[in-house]
Scaffold this motif. Structure first.
Motif, PDB file in Angstrom:
ATOM      1  N   LYS A  67      11.295  15.172   0.572  1.00 59.07           N
ATOM      2  CA  LYS A  67      12.536  15.926   0.332  1.00 59.07           C
ATOM      3  C   LYS A  67      13.729  15.019   0.053  1.00 59.07           C
ATOM      4  CE  LYS A  67      13.088  16.906   5.318  1.00 59.07           C
ATOM      5  NZ  LYS A  67      11.741  16.526   5.783  1.00 59.07           N
ATOM      6  N   HIS A  68      13.598  13.729   0.392  1.00 55.49           N
ATOM      7  CA  HIS A  68      14.701  12.806   0.105  1.00 55.49           C
ATOM      8  C   HIS A  68      14.463  12.042  -1.199  1.00 55.49           C
ATOM      9  CE1 HIS A  68      15.779  13.623   4.199  1.00 55.49           C
ATOM     10  NE2 HIS A  68      14.646  13.107   4.643  1.00 55.49           N
ATOM     11  N   MET A  69      13.369  12.342  -1.888  1.00 51.80           N
ATOM     12  CA  MET A  69      13.024  11.521  -3.056  1.00 51.80           C
ATOM     13  C   MET A  69      13.474  12.158  -4.372  1.00 51.80           C
ATOM     14  SD  MET A  69       9.303  10.319  -1.773  1.00 51.80           S
ATOM     15  CE  MET A  69       8.871   9.326  -3.189  1.00 51.80           C
ATOM     16  N   GLN A  70      13.656  11.293  -5.378  1.00 49.56           N
ATOM     17  CA  GLN A  70      14.081  11.791  -6.684  1.00 49.56           C
ATOM     18  C   GLN A  70      12.965  12.611  -7.329  1.00 49.56           C
ATOM     19  OE1 GLN A  70      14.805   7.984  -8.503  1.00 49.56           O
ATOM     20  NE2 GLN A  70      17.010   8.304  -8.426  1.00 49.56           N
ATOM     21  N   ARG A  71      13.399  13.656  -8.037  1.00 54.91           N
ATOM     22  CA  ARG A  71      12.449  14.535  -8.721  1.00 54.91           C
ATOM     23  C   ARG A  71      11.587  13.740  -9.710  1.00 54.91           C
ATOM     24  NH1 ARG A  71      13.314  18.877 -12.581  1.00 54.91           N
ATOM     25  NH2 ARG A  71      15.485  18.305 -12.806  1.00 54.91           N
ATOM     26  N   ARG A  72      12.254  12.763 -10.346  1.00 56.44           N
ATOM     27  CA  ARG A  72      11.568  11.938 -11.347  1.00 56.44           C
ATOM     28  C   ARG A  72      10.368  11.199 -10.741  1.00 56.44           C
ATOM     29  NH1 ARG A  72      15.483   7.767 -12.922  1.00 56.44           N
ATOM     30  NH2 ARG A  72      16.847   9.560 -12.963  1.00 56.44           N
ATOM     31  N   VAL A  73      10.541  10.697  -9.517  1.00 57.64           N
ATOM     32  CA  VAL A  73       9.451   9.979  -8.854  1.00 57.64           C
ATOM     33  C   VAL A  73       8.345  10.970  -8.498  1.00 57.64           C
ATOM     34  CG1 VAL A  73       8.812   8.622  -6.817  1.00 57.64           C
ATOM     35  CG2 VAL A  73      11.036   8.230  -7.932  1.00 57.64           C
ATOM     36  N   PHE A 112       1.916   8.081  -1.274  1.00 57.86           N
ATOM     37  CA  PHE A 112       1.974   8.867  -0.036  1.00 57.86           C
ATOM     38  C   PHE A 112       0.824   8.626   0.932  1.00 57.86           C
ATOM     39  CE2 PHE A 112       4.399  11.380  -3.151  1.00 57.86           C
ATOM     40  CZ  PHE A 112       5.629  11.287  -2.511  1.00 57.86           C
ATOM     41  N   VAL A 113       1.197   8.778   2.199  1.00 53.88           N
ATOM     42  CA  VAL A 113       0.220   8.789   3.285  1.00 53.88           C
ATOM     43  C   VAL A 113       0.466  10.063   4.091  1.00 53.88           C
ATOM     44  CG1 VAL A 113      -0.302   6.346   3.574  1.00 53.88           C
ATOM     45  CG2 VAL A 113       1.824   7.233   4.524  1.00 53.88           C
ATOM     46  N   PRO A 114      -0.567  10.554   4.785  1.00 58.53           N
ATOM     47  CA  PRO A 114      -0.346  11.773   5.574  1.00 58.53           C
ATOM     48  C   PRO A 114       0.685  11.522   6.684  1.00 58.53           C
ATOM     49  CG  PRO A 114      -2.696  11.189   5.457  1.00 58.53           C
ATOM     50  CD  PRO A 114      -1.947  10.055   4.858  1.00 58.53           C
ATOM     51  N   PRO A 158       0.836  -1.211   0.000  1.00 57.13           N
ATOM     52  CA  PRO A 158       0.000   0.000   0.000  1.00 57.13           C
ATOM     53  C   PRO A 158       0.869   1.260   0.000  1.00 57.13           C
ATOM     54  CG  PRO A 158       0.209  -0.803   2.234  1.00 57.13           C
ATOM     55  CD  PRO A 158       0.991  -1.756   1.355  1.00 57.13           C
ATOM     56  N   PRO A 159       0.257   2.440  -0.149  1.00 53.84           N
ATOM     57  CA  PRO A 159       1.044   3.669  -0.023  1.00 53.84           C
ATOM     58  C   PRO A 159       1.656   3.729   1.378  1.00 53.84           C
ATOM     59  CG  PRO A 159      -1.154   4.117  -0.887  1.00 53.84           C
ATOM     60  CD  PRO A 159      -1.162   2.705  -0.434  1.00 53.84           C
ATOM     61  N   TYR A 160       2.951   4.048   1.465  1.00 55.29           N
ATOM     62  CA  TYR A 160       3.568   4.101   2.802  1.00 55.29           C
ATOM     63  C   TYR A 160       4.619   5.181   2.980  1.00 55.29           C
ATOM     64  CZ  TYR A 160       7.222   0.971   0.737  1.00 55.29           C
ATOM     65  OH  TYR A 160       8.201   0.404  -0.028  1.00 55.29           O
ATOM     66  N   VAL A 161       4.784   6.057   1.989  1.00 57.19           N
ATOM     67  CA  VAL A 161       5.787   7.115   2.122  1.00 57.19           C
ATOM     68  C   VAL A 161       5.119   8.339   2.755  1.00 57.19           C
ATOM     69  CG1 VAL A 161       7.460   8.541   0.895  1.00 57.19           C
ATOM     70  CG2 VAL A 161       6.911   6.248   0.025  1.00 57.19           C
ATOM     71  N   ARG A 162       5.742   8.880   3.810  1.00 57.80           N
ATOM     72  CA  ARG A 162       5.163  10.077   4.437  1.00 57.80           C
ATOM     73  C   ARG A 162       5.502  11.321   3.606  1.00 57.80           C
ATOM     74  NH1 ARG A 162       8.050   9.153   9.915  1.00 57.80           N
ATOM     75  NH2 ARG A 162       9.475   8.265   8.379  1.00 57.80           N
ATOM     76  N   GLU A 165       0.709  12.410   9.629  1.00 54.88           N
ATOM     77  CA  GLU A 165       0.146  12.075  10.942  1.00 54.88           C
ATOM     78  C   GLU A 165      -0.585  10.724  10.933  1.00 54.88           C
ATOM     79  OE1 GLU A 165      -0.443  14.627   9.023  1.00 54.88           O
ATOM     80  OE2 GLU A 165      -2.572  14.578   8.553  1.00 54.88           O
ATOM     81  N   GLN A 166      -0.697  10.096   9.769  1.00 60.46           N
ATOM     82  CA  GLN A 166      -1.344   8.769   9.711  1.00 60.46           C
ATOM     83  C   GLN A 166      -0.528   7.803   8.843  1.00 60.46           C
ATOM     84  OE1 GLN A 166      -5.177  10.392   8.293  1.00 60.46           O
ATOM     85  NE2 GLN A 166      -6.067   8.838   9.619  1.00 60.46           N
ATOM     86  N   PRO A 167       0.715   7.582   9.217  1.00 59.54           N
ATOM     87  CA  PRO A 167       1.576   6.792   8.326  1.00 59.54           C
ATOM     88  C   PRO A 167       1.141   5.336   8.193  1.00 59.54           C
ATOM     89  CG  PRO A 167       2.656   7.185  10.441  1.00 59.54           C
ATOM     90  CD  PRO A 167       1.403   8.002  10.441  1.00 59.54           C
ATOM     91  N   LEU A 168       0.327   4.870   9.146  1.00 57.81           N
ATOM     92  CA  LEU A 168      -0.052   3.450   9.124  1.00 57.81           C
ATOM     93  C   LEU A 168      -1.489   3.235   8.660  1.00 57.81           C
ATOM     94  CD1 LEU A 168       1.579   2.409  12.493  1.00 57.81           C
ATOM     95  CD2 LEU A 168       2.540   2.223  10.203  1.00 57.81           C
ATOM     96  N   LEU A 169      -2.068   4.293   8.103  1.00 56.88           N
ATOM     97  CA  LEU A 169      -3.457   4.278   7.647  1.00 56.88           C
ATOM     98  C   LEU A 169      -3.871   2.955   6.993  1.00 56.88           C
ATOM     99  CD1 LEU A 169      -5.795   6.272   7.181  1.00 56.88           C
ATOM    100  CD2 LEU A 169      -4.672   6.983   5.073  1.00 56.88           C
ATOM    101  N   PHE A 170      -3.127   2.550   5.997  1.00 56.42           N
ATOM    102  CA  PHE A 170      -3.504   1.352   5.245  1.00 56.42           C
ATOM    103  C   PHE A 170      -3.253   0.079   6.044  1.00 56.42           C
ATOM    104  CE2 PHE A 170      -3.323   4.552   2.001  1.00 56.42           C
ATOM    105  CZ  PHE A 170      -4.379   4.203   1.174  1.00 56.42           C
ATOM    106  N   TYR A 171      -2.173   0.076   6.819  1.00 57.37           N
ATOM    107  CA  TYR A 171      -1.844  -1.130   7.598  1.00 57.37           C
ATOM    108  C   TYR A 171      -2.897  -1.371   8.672  1.00 57.37           C
ATOM    109  CZ  TYR A 171       2.311  -0.550   4.970  1.00 57.37           C
ATOM    110  OH  TYR A 171       3.167  -0.407   3.910  1.00 57.37           O
ATOM    111  N   GLN A 172      -3.335  -0.286   9.320  1.00 58.26           N
ATOM    112  CA  GLN A 172      -4.357  -0.441  10.366  1.00 58.26           C
ATOM    113  C   GLN A 172      -5.626  -1.050   9.780  1.00 58.26           C
ATOM    114  OE1 GLN A 172      -3.949   3.634  11.387  1.00 58.26           O
ATOM    115  NE2 GLN A 172      -2.923   3.227  13.338  1.00 58.26           N
ATOM    116  N   ARG A 173      -5.995  -0.548   8.628  1.00 61.16           N
ATOM    117  CA  ARG A 173      -7.227  -1.028   7.991  1.00 61.16           C
ATOM    118  C   ARG A 173      -7.072  -2.494   7.523  1.00 61.16           C
ATOM    119  NH1 ARG A 173     -12.634  -0.748   7.498  1.00 61.16           N
ATOM    120  NH2 ARG A 173     -13.315  -1.008   5.352  1.00 61.16           N
TER     121      ARG A 173
END
Ligand code: GLN
Length: 298
Positions: free
Chosen positions: A201-207, A217-219, A192-196, A221-229
């Protein structure tokens, strides 16, 4: 009209056209080779031998258009519209994430751990369909369902299944807000999406500029949104001794493992990727058999 050109000369021209945008020598070499392989079936040996190639006007135009897109930092996989995943070619568009080597390794791990056939598999957030389709083809007689919220991504996944002759049951659904179909699986897998957002700022411009943000991406403040569900739903949708395989953000290995343990999973493992980073959490749902014994293997 065709004209013959030295493959070495073509290689040098393409490399030099790409270098200002790509900047790194190694990457520029790799991308140049991939382009020439794709459009002219040239490999490093044919280039080293300087085999002549016959360039048609159409091919020349395709090559120029590809160079133009690559100069705008578009990923080579989107430019060619195709990327390999565990030995199969998958169509990819900007509607789907480009499959990563980590995900290939997860799928290989699942294949290695299920030599016996006949498994029912659910892939949550299928994107290009690479996980679901590969498992359908590699696990003998697997019955595979794949969930995806985005209609465009779902279309790409369906095209891939058709092209590769895979029988996957695709379902358009929003895992965060909708229930799962009323059935049980032997294996549930998800990347699932898991990048905060803060990690951008550490990611490549291309991505950042080209890959679908909602698949990444996940917010903060809720980095585990998908995992919890997923962990909340999985116990109702796994058979006894069913397995849950999750790709994770490397910083949340222990936290996701605790989520699984809290939901009654046993034999919960945090598995490292090729770079030694925590990358998958795996658990077995056995609660009805044994509700006391739990352990983590790291
Ligand atoms: N591994 C991907 C990346 O590095 C992220 C995949 C995901 O969010 N599921 O960008």
């Amino acid at each position: 009209m065709n004209y013959a050109i030295s493959s070495k000369a073509l290689y040098t021209q393409v490399y030099q056209a790409l270098l200002p945008a790509i900047q790194q020598d190694r990457e520029c070499q790799a991308i140049t080779q991939r382009l020439l392989g794709h459009y002219f079936q040239l490999n490093s040996i044919s280039i080293a031998l300087d085999e002549p190639i016959h360039l048609s006007l159409t091919q020349n135009n395709l090559l120029l258009a590809a160079i133009e897109r690559l100069s705008h930092q578009e990923p080579i996989q989107y430019v060619l519209g195709i990327t390999p995943f565990l030995g199969r070619d998958f169509r990819v568009t900007p509607a789907v994430l480009i499959p990563r080597p980590e995900t290939e390794a997860l799928v290989q791990y699942i294949i290695d751990h299920h030599p016996q056939g006949g498994k029912r598999v659910l892939d949550i957030g299928t994107g290009s369909g690479c996980i679901a389709i590969t498992l359908q083809q590699e696990l003998s007689q697997a019955i595979v369902h794949a969930l995806e919220v985005d209609p465009e991504a779902l279309q790409v996944a369906q095209e891939n299944a058709k092209k590769l002759g895979a029988m996957v049951h695709f379902i358009q659904a929003d895992i965060l807000h909708e229930p799962l179909p009323a059935q049980k699986w032997d294996i549930i897998v998800s990347n699932p999406p898991y990048v905060r957002i803060a990690e951008q700022k550490h990611m490549q411009r291309r991505v950042l500029a080209h890959e679908p943000a909602k698949a990444l991406f996940v917010p903060d403040e809720q980095p585990l949104l998908f995992y919890q569900r997923i962990v909340a739903l999985a116990p109702y949708h796994l058979v006894l001794a069913g397995k849950l395989y999750l790709e994770i953000n490397e910083v949340f290995g222990q936290v996701v493992a605790s989520l699984l343990i809290g939901a009654g999973f046993e034999r919960v493992c945090v598995v490292k990727d090729l770079h030694g980073k925590d990358r998958w959490v795996v658990g077995t749902f056995e609660r009805e058999r044994n509700s006391i014994h739990k352990h983590i293997c790291l």
